[in-house]
Design a protein around this motif. Sequence first.
Motif, PDB file in Angstrom:
ATOM      1  N   ALA A   1       0.853  -1.182   0.000  1.00 60.27           N
ATOM      2  CA  ALA A   1       0.000   0.000   0.000  1.00 60.27           C
ATOM      3  C   ALA A   1       0.893   1.238   0.000  1.00 60.27           C
ATOM      4  N   ILE A   2       0.534   2.191  -0.843  1.00 60.24           N
ATOM      5  CA  ILE A   2       1.234   3.472  -0.888  1.00 60.24           C
ATOM      6  C   ILE A   2       0.208   4.517  -0.472  1.00 60.24           C
ATOM      7  N   VAL A   3       0.547   5.322   0.511  1.00 56.64           N
ATOM      8  CA  VAL A   3      -0.414   6.278   1.059  1.00 56.64           C
ATOM      9  C   VAL A   3       0.225   7.656   1.157  1.00 56.64           C
ATOM     10  N   SER A   4      -0.522   8.660   0.725  1.00 61.44           N
ATOM     11  CA  SER A   4      -0.094  10.045   0.914  1.00 61.44           C
ATOM     12  C   SER A   4      -1.314  10.852   1.334  1.00 61.44           C
TER      13      SER A   4
ATOM     14  N   ALA B   1      -2.918   3.804  -2.923  1.00 62.16           N
ATOM     15  CA  ALA B   1      -3.016   2.708  -3.890  1.00 62.16           C
ATOM     16  C   ALA B   1      -2.616   1.420  -3.188  1.00 62.16           C
ATOM     17  N   LEU B   2      -3.270   0.357  -3.568  1.00 63.42           N
ATOM     18  CA  LEU B   2      -2.946  -0.960  -3.036  1.00 63.42           C
ATOM     19  C   LEU B   2      -2.634  -1.877  -4.204  1.00 63.42           C
TER      20      LEU B   2
END
Length: 172
Positions: free
Chosen positions: A65-68, A73-74
Amino acid sequence: MTPRVFGITGWKNSGKTTLTCKLVEEFTRRGFRVSTLKHAHHAFDVDHEGTDSHRHRQAGAGEVAIVSGRRWALMHELKDGPEPSMQEMLARLSPCDLVLIEGYKRESHPKIEVRRQAALDRAPLPDTDSSLRAIASDHAVDDAEVPVFSLDDVTAIADMIALETGLGETAA
């Protein structure tokens, strides 16, 4: 709750993505929450060599998972597992008013076929399950058994989709 779905399908380079984007813009202008589901027939990557997330996947992570503060996005690695079904992917989406599905031409959800003179293949798609509700084309289609729209008449296509799915003209 099963989301309202409508498909945009056609052969490669027929204009599916362009029509999908124009429909997303039209439905969001009308106040609806729209999600999309895109089927790809090839390997794809949403991150690239050298990024931290790519390094995590290369190291063997099954999901990354990319989180900002602006988006998340997973990514899920299938390894040798089967491709998830369209229904399984729909179940993973957050609630919305409409899901526009690009591709998945062999599934039985209602769909519009996009035809364009410049497409590599201009043969009509087989409609073995009677899921084809309309055709959007940049040329005359004489033998159609469903309504035919100009590929540029996004408002009329959106109206047809709203009627077909029971969505309504504008969000309440």
